[in-house]
Enzyme design. Sequence first.
Site, PDB file in Angstrom:
ATOM      1  N   GLU A 147      -0.774  -9.316  -0.970  1.00 10.13           N
ATOM      2  CA  GLU A 147      -2.226  -9.475  -0.787  1.00 10.13           C
ATOM      3  C   GLU A 147      -2.960  -9.468  -2.130  1.00 10.13           C
ATOM      4  O   GLU A 147      -3.911 -10.224  -2.327  1.00 10.13           O
ATOM      5  CB  GLU A 147      -2.746  -8.356   0.124  1.00 10.13           C
ATOM      6  N   ALA A 171       0.865  -1.178   0.000  1.00 11.85           N
ATOM      7  CA  ALA A 171       0.000   0.000   0.000  1.00 11.85           C
ATOM      8  C   ALA A 171       0.902   1.229   0.000  1.00 11.85           C
ATOM      9  O   ALA A 171       2.061   1.155   0.426  1.00 11.85           O
ATOM     10  CB  ALA A 171      -0.880  -0.019   1.243  1.00 11.85           C
ATOM     11  N   GLU A 211       4.427  -5.350   7.111  1.00 18.08           N
ATOM     12  CA  GLU A 211       3.679  -4.299   7.798  1.00 18.08           C
ATOM     13  C   GLU A 211       4.177  -4.018   9.210  1.00 18.08           C
ATOM     14  O   GLU A 211       4.193  -2.873   9.653  1.00 18.08           O
ATOM     15  CB  GLU A 211       2.177  -4.647   7.839  1.00 18.08           C
ATOM     16  N   GLY A 227       0.620  -5.071   0.625  1.00 18.85           N
ATOM     17  CA  GLY A 227      -0.544  -5.068  -0.271  1.00 18.85           C
ATOM     18  C   GLY A 227      -0.274  -5.762  -1.599  1.00 18.85           C
ATOM     19  O   GLY A 227      -1.212  -6.221  -2.262  1.00 18.85           O
TER      20      GLY A 227
HETATM   21  N1  CAA Z   1       4.651   3.100  -0.665  1.00 17.29           N
HETATM   22  C1  CAA Z   1       5.084   4.253  -1.181  1.00 17.29           C
HETATM   23  N2  CAA Z   1       6.247   4.388  -1.846  1.00 17.29           N
HETATM   24  C2  CAA Z   1       6.994   3.283  -1.973  1.00 17.29           C
HETATM   25  C3  CAA Z   1       6.607   2.041  -1.456  1.00 17.29           C
HETATM   26  C4  CAA Z   1       5.368   1.964  -0.775  1.00 17.29           C
HETATM   27  N3  CAA Z   1       4.893   0.811  -0.283  1.00 17.29           N
HETATM   28  N4  CAA Z   1       7.592   1.140  -1.721  1.00 17.29           N
HETATM   29  C5  CAA Z   1       8.536   1.807  -2.407  1.00 17.29           C
HETATM   30  N5  CAA Z   1       8.192   3.103  -2.557  1.00 17.29           N
HETATM   31  C6  CAA Z   1       8.938   4.167  -3.212  1.00 17.29           C
HETATM   32  C7  CAA Z   1      10.124   4.610  -2.380  1.00 17.29           C
HETATM   33  O1  CAA Z   1       9.723   5.535  -1.393  1.00 17.29           O
HETATM   34  C8  CAA Z   1      11.004   5.206  -3.436  1.00 17.29           C
HETATM   35  O2  CAA Z   1      10.533   6.483  -3.749  1.00 17.29           O
HETATM   36  P1  CAA Z   1      11.603   7.717  -3.991  1.00 17.29           P
HETATM   37  O3  CAA Z   1      12.378   7.277  -5.212  1.00 17.29           O
HETATM   38  O4  CAA Z   1      10.710   8.876  -4.249  1.00 17.29           O
HETATM   39  O5  CAA Z   1      12.432   7.796  -2.765  1.00 17.29           O
HETATM   40  C9  CAA Z   1      10.741   4.329  -4.661  1.00 17.29           C
HETATM   41  O6  CAA Z   1       9.501   3.686  -4.405  1.00 17.29           O
HETATM   42  C10 CAA Z   1      11.794   3.272  -4.857  1.00 17.29           C
HETATM   43  O7  CAA Z   1      11.905   2.536  -3.640  1.00 17.29           O
HETATM   44  P2  CAA Z   1      13.309   2.253  -2.925  1.00 17.29           P
HETATM   45  O8  CAA Z   1      14.282   3.359  -3.207  1.00 17.29           O
HETATM   46  O9  CAA Z   1      13.020   1.959  -1.484  1.00 17.29           O
HETATM   47  O10 CAA Z   1      13.764   0.935  -3.699  1.00 17.29           O
HETATM   48  P3  CAA Z   1      14.751  -0.207  -3.176  1.00 17.29           P
HETATM   49  O11 CAA Z   1      15.013  -1.062  -4.367  1.00 17.29           O
HETATM   50  O12 CAA Z   1      15.896   0.358  -2.438  1.00 17.29           O
HETATM   51  O13 CAA Z   1      13.879  -1.043  -2.112  1.00 17.29           O
HETATM   52  C11 CAA Z   1      11.889  -2.183  -1.321  1.00 17.29           C
HETATM   53  C12 CAA Z   1      12.789  -1.797  -2.542  1.00 17.29           C
HETATM   54  C13 CAA Z   1      12.639  -3.179  -0.451  1.00 17.29           C
HETATM   55  C14 CAA Z   1      10.645  -2.834  -1.905  1.00 17.29           C
HETATM   56  C15 CAA Z   1      11.542  -0.913  -0.513  1.00 17.29           C
HETATM   57  O14 CAA Z   1      11.070   0.073  -1.412  1.00 17.29           O
HETATM   58  C16 CAA Z   1      10.514  -1.131   0.539  1.00 17.29           C
HETATM   59  O15 CAA Z   1      10.819  -1.667   1.586  1.00 17.29           O
HETATM   60  N6  CAA Z   1       9.253  -0.666   0.266  1.00 17.29           N
HETATM   61  C17 CAA Z   1       8.189  -0.703   1.243  1.00 17.29           C
HETATM   62  C18 CAA Z   1       7.645  -2.102   1.386  1.00 17.29           C
HETATM   63  C19 CAA Z   1       6.552  -2.128   2.429  1.00 17.29           C
HETATM   64  O16 CAA Z   1       6.772  -1.830   3.598  1.00 17.29           O
HETATM   65  N7  CAA Z   1       5.338  -2.521   1.993  1.00 17.29           N
HETATM   66  C20 CAA Z   1       4.187  -2.617   2.885  1.00 17.29           C
HETATM   67  C21 CAA Z   1       3.407  -1.357   2.848  1.00 17.29           C
HETATM   68  S1  CAA Z   1       2.119  -1.339   4.057  1.00 17.29           S
HETATM   69  C22 CAA Z   1       0.882  -2.268   3.411  1.00 17.29           C
HETATM   70  O17 CAA Z   1       0.939  -2.797   2.307  1.00 17.29           O
HETATM   71  C23 CAA Z   1      -0.320  -2.356   4.301  1.00 17.29           C
HETATM   72  C24 CAA Z   1      -1.508  -3.090   3.781  1.00 17.29           C
HETATM   73  O18 CAA Z   1      -1.557  -4.307   3.755  1.00 17.29           O
HETATM   74  C25 CAA Z   1      -2.701  -2.341   3.450  1.00 17.29           C
END
Ligand code: CAA
Length: 257
Positions: free
Chosen positions: A114, A66, A134, A111
């Site tokens: 999911e 998400a 999460e 998400g």
């Molecule tokens: N939401 C918003 N932006 C996101 C995102 C997310 N879930 N995942 C990645 N991005 C964005 C980053 O902020 C980054 O943006 P900028 O270039 O503007 O800084 C861009 O995408 C590229 O990401 P990274 O620089 O972090 O890329 P990476 O290759 O170094 O890492 C990753 C990849 C390991 C997937 C890392 O991006 C990450 O950990 N992302 C978040 C994963 C996460 O926590 N997902 C769960 C979200 S909560 C959820 O989903 C709840 C639910 O069930 C409803």
Amino acid sequence: MNTYQTFTINVDENIGIVKVNRPEALNALNSQFFDEMGSFLGSLDEKSGIHVLIITGEGKAFVAGADIAEMVNMRKAEGAVFSQKGQKVFRTIEQLAIPVIAAVNGYALGGGCELAMACDFRIASSKAKFGQPEVNLGLIPGYAATQRLSRLVGPGTALYLLMSANQINAEEALRIGLVQKVVEPEELMDETISIAKKIASKGPKAVKKVKSVVRKGLEIGFEKGSALESEEFGSLFEDEAKEGMKAFLEKRPPDWQ
Ligand code: CAA
């Protein structure tokens, strides 16, 4: 067919391919995505000509979760609404009459995992990564991973993944039954399309009934599910099973028209 900003749609014969298209945010799912996806799914009727739907992602992620940037300032009520919005769309995917296949090209986190789980089955690139991170954010899943993951892989493995936030690779996802096939990245779409075409060549009503009876059976229990199976089995005798069985005995391919 409408065009949308958060995903693209391509139709190849009777196979629809939806590609989540926010690569700058690793395809993170925001409210706009759910509004648009809800509208697209609502437009999928007999006239759309789509018999099997494939969902995949643009770039290096399937979906990285998400949208954290959208969620960061939410309060309790908004968080609950954001969860319900996603749950509703994923439930619609799960209950769609036609088969839906996830072609997991990269990160399927939160998400994203999911979304993949709401599809009927998952084909993964060997580079795909799965996880429910999460708790790293002080959150729990909001799009029903607490329910679907435990049903797919069992409560022990689900709780291990949900509590540790560990990422697993495609081979491990295959081992635990989260995905059904792993292929090389460059083969992912060809292989998924070929599986989709194979399914689309079968009795279309039978394929839909397989989906609905399996899915309903998981919710209504074994006895009621078996009764539903008998009912739907019988209903096909007045329908395309006539042609399917006749074609077998006449040693010719069936004509499902
Ligand atoms: N939401 C918003 N932006 C996101 C995102 C997310 N879930 N995942 C990645 N991005 C964005 C980053 O902020 C980054 O943006 P900028 O270039 O503007 O800084 C861009 O995408 C590229 O990401 P990274 O620089 O972090 O890329 P990476 O290759 O170094 O890492 C990753 C990849 C390991 C997937 C890392 O991006 C990450 O950990 N992302 C978040 C994963 C996460 O926590 N997902 C769960 C979200 S909560 C959820 O989903 C709840 C639910 O069930 C409803």
